[in-house]
Write a protein that holds these residues in place. Structure first.
Motif, PDB file in Angstrom:
ATOM      1  N   GLU A 223      28.096 -25.508 129.971  1.00  0.00           N
ATOM      2  CA  GLU A 223      29.115 -24.454 129.903  1.00  0.00           C
ATOM      3  C   GLU A 223      29.056 -23.551 131.139  1.00  0.00           C
ATOM      4  O   GLU A 223      30.093 -23.128 131.660  1.00  0.00           O
ATOM      5  CB  GLU A 223      28.942 -23.632 128.632  1.00  0.00           C
ATOM      6  CG  GLU A 223      29.312 -24.373 127.351  1.00  0.00           C
ATOM      7  CD  GLU A 223      29.476 -23.429 126.175  1.00  0.00           C
ATOM      8  OE1 GLU A 223      30.279 -22.488 126.295  1.00  0.00           O
ATOM      9  OE2 GLU A 223      28.797 -23.642 125.159  1.00  0.00           O
TER      10      GLU A 223
ATOM     11  N   ARG B  40      27.313 -13.534 125.368  1.00  0.00           N
ATOM     12  CA  ARG B  40      27.246 -12.873 124.066  1.00  0.00           C
ATOM     13  C   ARG B  40      26.925 -13.867 122.955  1.00  0.00           C
ATOM     14  O   ARG B  40      26.229 -13.535 121.990  1.00  0.00           O
ATOM     15  CB  ARG B  40      28.561 -12.154 123.790  1.00  0.00           C
ATOM     16  CG  ARG B  40      28.811 -10.975 124.730  1.00  0.00           C
ATOM     17  CD  ARG B  40      30.215 -10.417 124.580  1.00  0.00           C
ATOM     18  NE  ARG B  40      30.402  -9.824 123.287  1.00  0.00           N
ATOM     19  CZ  ARG B  40      30.038  -8.578 122.954  1.00  0.00           C
ATOM     20  NH1 ARG B  40      29.465  -7.810 123.852  1.00  0.00           N
ATOM     21  NH2 ARG B  40      30.246  -8.104 121.757  1.00  0.00           N
ATOM     22  N   ARG B  41      27.419 -15.104 123.102  1.00  0.00           N
ATOM     23  CA  ARG B  41      27.116 -16.126 122.093  1.00  0.00           C
ATOM     24  C   ARG B  41      25.638 -16.504 122.150  1.00  0.00           C
ATOM     25  O   ARG B  41      25.012 -16.756 121.113  1.00  0.00           O
ATOM     26  CB  ARG B  41      28.002 -17.351 122.317  1.00  0.00           C
ATOM     27  CG  ARG B  41      27.882 -18.415 121.247  1.00  0.00           C
ATOM     28  CD  ARG B  41      29.187 -19.181 121.080  1.00  0.00           C
ATOM     29  NE  ARG B  41      29.696 -19.642 122.347  1.00  0.00           N
ATOM     30  CZ  ARG B  41      29.389 -20.808 122.916  1.00  0.00           C
ATOM     31  NH1 ARG B  41      28.564 -21.626 122.297  1.00  0.00           N
ATOM     32  NH2 ARG B  41      29.905 -21.152 124.061  1.00  0.00           N
TER      33      ARG B  41
ATOM     34  N   ARG C 163      35.234 -16.151 129.976  1.00  0.00           N
ATOM     35  CA  ARG C 163      34.497 -17.278 129.413  1.00  0.00           C
ATOM     36  C   ARG C 163      32.997 -17.109 129.608  1.00  0.00           C
ATOM     37  O   ARG C 163      32.202 -17.470 128.737  1.00  0.00           O
ATOM     38  CB  ARG C 163      34.972 -18.572 130.088  1.00  0.00           C
ATOM     39  CG  ARG C 163      34.300 -19.832 129.563  1.00  0.00           C
ATOM     40  CD  ARG C 163      34.895 -21.064 130.215  1.00  0.00           C
ATOM     41  NE  ARG C 163      34.256 -22.277 129.747  1.00  0.00           N
ATOM     42  CZ  ARG C 163      34.594 -23.503 130.167  1.00  0.00           C
ATOM     43  NH1 ARG C 163      35.582 -23.656 131.035  1.00  0.00           N
ATOM     44  NH2 ARG C 163      33.961 -24.563 129.700  1.00  0.00           N
TER      45      ARG C 163
ATOM     46  N   SER D 172      31.725 -14.345 127.213  1.00  0.00           N
ATOM     47  CA  SER D 172      31.695 -14.886 125.857  1.00  0.00           C
ATOM     48  C   SER D 172      30.459 -15.752 125.645  1.00  0.00           C
ATOM     49  O   SER D 172      29.810 -15.693 124.588  1.00  0.00           O
ATOM     50  CB  SER D 172      32.961 -15.699 125.599  1.00  0.00           C
ATOM     51  OG  SER D 172      32.908 -16.325 124.335  1.00  0.00           O
ATOM     52  N   LEU D 173      30.097 -16.550 126.648  1.00  0.00           N
ATOM     53  CA  LEU D 173      28.927 -17.412 126.533  1.00  0.00           C
ATOM     54  C   LEU D 173      27.646 -16.581 126.466  1.00  0.00           C
ATOM     55  O   LEU D 173      26.747 -16.874 125.671  1.00  0.00           O
ATOM     56  CB  LEU D 173      28.873 -18.383 127.711  1.00  0.00           C
ATOM     57  CG  LEU D 173      27.643 -19.299 127.777  1.00  0.00           C
ATOM     58  CD1 LEU D 173      27.526 -20.148 126.513  1.00  0.00           C
ATOM     59  CD2 LEU D 173      27.704 -20.177 129.017  1.00  0.00           C
TER      60      LEU D 173
ATOM     61  N   ARG E 184      16.363 -22.399 120.735  1.00  0.00           N
ATOM     62  CA  ARG E 184      17.443 -21.426 120.695  1.00  0.00           C
ATOM     63  C   ARG E 184      16.928 -19.991 120.858  1.00  0.00           C
ATOM     64  O   ARG E 184      17.679 -19.100 121.263  1.00  0.00           O
ATOM     65  CB  ARG E 184      18.245 -21.576 119.406  1.00  0.00           C
ATOM     66  CG  ARG E 184      18.998 -22.891 119.314  1.00  0.00           C
ATOM     67  CD  ARG E 184      19.571 -23.133 117.933  1.00  0.00           C
ATOM     68  NE  ARG E 184      18.524 -23.229 116.920  1.00  0.00           N
ATOM     69  CZ  ARG E 184      18.752 -23.448 115.632  1.00  0.00           C
ATOM     70  NH1 ARG E 184      20.005 -23.598 115.206  1.00  0.00           N
ATOM     71  NH2 ARG E 184      17.756 -23.527 114.770  1.00  0.00           N
TER      72      ARG E 184
ATOM     73  N   ALA F  27      24.364 -19.665 115.500  1.00  0.00           N
ATOM     74  CA  ALA F  27      25.593 -19.226 116.167  1.00  0.00           C
ATOM     75  C   ALA F  27      25.494 -19.334 117.687  1.00  0.00           C
ATOM     76  O   ALA F  27      26.482 -19.118 118.385  1.00  0.00           O
ATOM     77  CB  ALA F  27      25.920 -17.787 115.771  1.00  0.00           C
ATOM     78  N   ARG F  28      24.310 -19.661 118.197  1.00  0.00           N
ATOM     79  CA  ARG F  28      24.117 -19.789 119.649  1.00  0.00           C
ATOM     80  C   ARG F  28      24.448 -21.209 120.102  1.00  0.00           C
ATOM     81  O   ARG F  28      24.641 -22.104 119.266  1.00  0.00           O
ATOM     82  CB  ARG F  28      22.653 -19.460 120.002  1.00  0.00           C
ATOM     83  CG  ARG F  28      22.228 -18.065 119.602  1.00  0.00           C
ATOM     84  CD  ARG F  28      20.729 -17.863 119.759  1.00  0.00           C
ATOM     85  NE  ARG F  28      20.288 -16.732 118.935  1.00  0.00           N
ATOM     86  CZ  ARG F  28      19.061 -16.580 118.461  1.00  0.00           C
ATOM     87  NH1 ARG F  28      18.125 -17.490 118.732  1.00  0.00           N
ATOM     88  NH2 ARG F  28      18.762 -15.535 117.709  1.00  0.00           N
ATOM     89  N   PRO F  29      24.514 -21.440 121.419  1.00  0.00           N
ATOM     90  CA  PRO F  29      24.659 -22.821 121.878  1.00  0.00           C
ATOM     91  C   PRO F  29      23.551 -23.681 121.276  1.00  0.00           C
ATOM     92  O   PRO F  29      22.428 -23.209 121.067  1.00  0.00           O
ATOM     93  CB  PRO F  29      24.506 -22.692 123.405  1.00  0.00           C
ATOM     94  CG  PRO F  29      24.956 -21.303 123.712  1.00  0.00           C
ATOM     95  CD  PRO F  29      24.507 -20.475 122.541  1.00  0.00           C
TER      96      PRO F  29
ATOM     97  N   GLU G  89      23.630 -14.142 119.980  1.00  0.00           N
ATOM     98  CA  GLU G  89      23.953 -13.977 118.564  1.00  0.00           C
ATOM     99  C   GLU G  89      22.667 -13.788 117.756  1.00  0.00           C
ATOM    100  O   GLU G  89      21.621 -14.361 118.078  1.00  0.00           O
ATOM    101  CB  GLU G  89      24.713 -15.195 118.042  1.00  0.00           C
ATOM    102  CG  GLU G  89      26.163 -15.270 118.498  1.00  0.00           C
ATOM    103  CD  GLU G  89      27.063 -14.285 117.766  1.00  0.00           C
ATOM    104  OE1 GLU G  89      26.590 -13.659 116.788  1.00  0.00           O
ATOM    105  OE2 GLU G  89      28.222 -14.131 118.171  1.00  0.00           O
TER     106      GLU G  89
ATOM    107  N   TYR H  83      18.380 -17.165 123.579  1.00  0.00           N
ATOM    108  CA  TYR H  83      18.642 -15.737 123.347  1.00  0.00           C
ATOM    109  C   TYR H  83      18.039 -14.908 124.484  1.00  0.00           C
ATOM    110  O   TYR H  83      18.695 -14.035 125.055  1.00  0.00           O
ATOM    111  CB  TYR H  83      18.048 -15.314 122.009  1.00  0.00           C
ATOM    112  CG  TYR H  83      18.332 -13.862 121.649  1.00  0.00           C
ATOM    113  CD1 TYR H  83      19.404 -13.534 120.825  1.00  0.00           C
ATOM    114  CD2 TYR H  83      17.529 -12.830 122.128  1.00  0.00           C
ATOM    115  CE1 TYR H  83      19.669 -12.204 120.494  1.00  0.00           C
ATOM    116  CE2 TYR H  83      17.785 -11.504 121.814  1.00  0.00           C
ATOM    117  CZ  TYR H  83      18.860 -11.196 120.996  1.00  0.00           C
ATOM    118  OH  TYR H  83      19.123  -9.885 120.683  1.00  0.00           O
TER     119      TYR H  83
END
Length: 432
Positions: free
Chosen positions: A274, A254-255, A248, A251-252, A196, A263-265, A258, A200
């Motif tokens: 995605e 920015r996720r 969408r 949003s991905l 993860r 909080a990430r995929p 995180e 990032y």
């Protein structure tokens, strides 16, 4: 620096230098007997001689040699020769994504997403073997032309730190490896990393692919570290008002960026799926063409200099903000109230006995670890509005504790009016 003609380990003849980095120098070399040209990475002597580094490096190389993917650079050989620690890898041709961005600026959505999807395919294969890259950035992504189209090669897995026992720091406990502008918060703090963390970094890369700018403007390394630790990522429209990117997709991105890994995929495969779903959707009308003379060089200046990212105008909400302070911090509380008022907020120093339903947010002025515990207790109360902790930007324990302890956000001192306004506005919006 090795001179052309130098033979390493009796099988690699140095032809020329390709570049020098913080960990070592890369040469183009000929593999004797095979006539094959390779990229020969030779570690700097002061790094190669660090206690235990040679053993860890060679264990990494053994694992990396098993990583076979079209998007990864193949490792041919490794070893130690007369104090020279080396890694022989596939020689690639083409250009880096960094050079592409320098020349063209922001990329069209389909191309940017396709490049990210290819990187995620490589990360899936690497993470499956416990390999975390830890230094993903545009300069480590190489573009090659192939019969099937543009192909991404992920470079510098040779400097990656592996999970498990190979997570040991390269030279000493607490040393971080990577590039500040693309490092995850946990990596900056020297905490254990997993796949993860790479997501990032890829989120940072994709942000730049789509906007032409890094997530945070070019600034001293210490300030970049602080920004990645606690500052929210600027929305695309603040950086590029003319940009049209599917909601969408933004949003991905920015996720993926995180602050907390959870909080990430969950993994590279999930993020790739995605992105593929975004590509399958209609992307809407293209952005308006730019006037003659505008474009690439206004997004990324010559020689790597970038224009400053425009900052948003304050957009304070209407609900009041409560400021809570320890008894001997009244002055700091009054200063914070004045700053909030200057940004357009209603604010006053509150007491714990006041009804909190009327507040859109609560700011707690930090005074050591006790204040952190106090803020956490306040945030846990039923009906409590979002709680933000306000304290010194260089107190990493405080910043980390705020982000990981259930608080809404951390507001650094000295105050940045734009940062203060953005965070309090977001808190008020959540309360509403």
């Amino acid at each position: 620096m090795l001179e052309p003609g130098t033979v390493v380990a009796e099988r690699f003849r140095v032809l020329r230098s390709l570049g020098k980095g913080g960990m070592g120098t890369v040469y183009e070399a000929e593999q004797l007997g095979l006539g094959r040209h390779v990229a020969l990475k030779v570690m700097h002597p002061h790094i190669a001689s660090a206690p235990g580094f040679s053993e860890r490096f060679q264990r990494e190389a053994q694992v990396l040699a098993r990583l076979r993917h079209p998007g990864s650079v193949e490792v041919y050989d490794y070893g130690l020769d007369s104090g020279l620690l080396f890694l022989a890898m596939e020689r690639v041709s083409g250009e880096t994504v960094d050079s592409l961005l320098m020349r063209e600026g922001a990329l069209p959505v389909p191309r940017a997403v396709d490049l990210a999807v290819q990187v995620l395919e490589v990360l899936e294969a690497a993470h499956a073997q416990g390999i975390v890259h830890r230094d993903l950035k545009p300069a480590n992504l190489f573009l090659e032309s192939s019969p099937g189209g543009e192909r991404v090669k992920v470079l510098d897995f040779g400097l990656a730190a592996l999970g498990g026992e190979l997570h040991a720091r390269l030279t000493q406990e607490g040393m971080s490896v990577g590039t500040p502008g693309f490092m995850s918060p946990e990596q900056m703090r020297g905490h254990p990393t997993d796949g993860r963390s790479d997501l990032y970094s890829l989120g940072c890369v994709l942000y730049e692919l789509l906007t032409g700018f890094p997530p945070f403007p070019v600034m001293p390394s210490a300030e970049i570290v602080v920004a990645h630790l606690y500052k929210p990522v600027p929305p695309f429209h603040e950086v590029r008002p003319d940009l049209s990117v599917p909601e969408r997709l933004e949003s991905l991105v920015r996720r993926a960026m995180e602050k907390l890994p959870g909080a990430r995929p969950p993994d590279a495969a999930a993020m790739r799926q995605e992105l593929l779903a975004v590509l399958a959707e209609p992307l809407g009308p293209p952005p308006l063409p730019k006037k003659r003379g505008e474009g690439k060089k206004t997004e990324r200046g010559l020689g790597g200099a970038r224009h400053e990212v425009p900052v948003p105008k304050p957009m304070p909400g209407g609900t009041p903000v409560g400021v809570l302070v320890p008894r001997h911090q009244e002055t700091a509380g009054n200063t914070l109230v004045m700053s909030l008022a200057a940004c357009g907020f209603q604010a006053w120093v509150a007491s714990e006995t006041e009804p909190w339903e009327a507040f859109g947010a609560l700011l707690v002025v930090a005074d050591g670890r006790e204040s952190l515990a106090w803020a956490r207790a306040l945030a846990a109360r039923p009906g409590s509005p979002p709680v933000l902790l306000c304290g010194p930007a260089d107190d990493w324990d405080l910043v980390t504790g705020a982000l990981e302890g259930g608080l809404f956000d951390f507001v650094p001192l000295p105050l940045d009016p734009i940062d203060l306004t953005r965070k309090v506005s977001r808190a008020q919006k959540l309360k509403r």
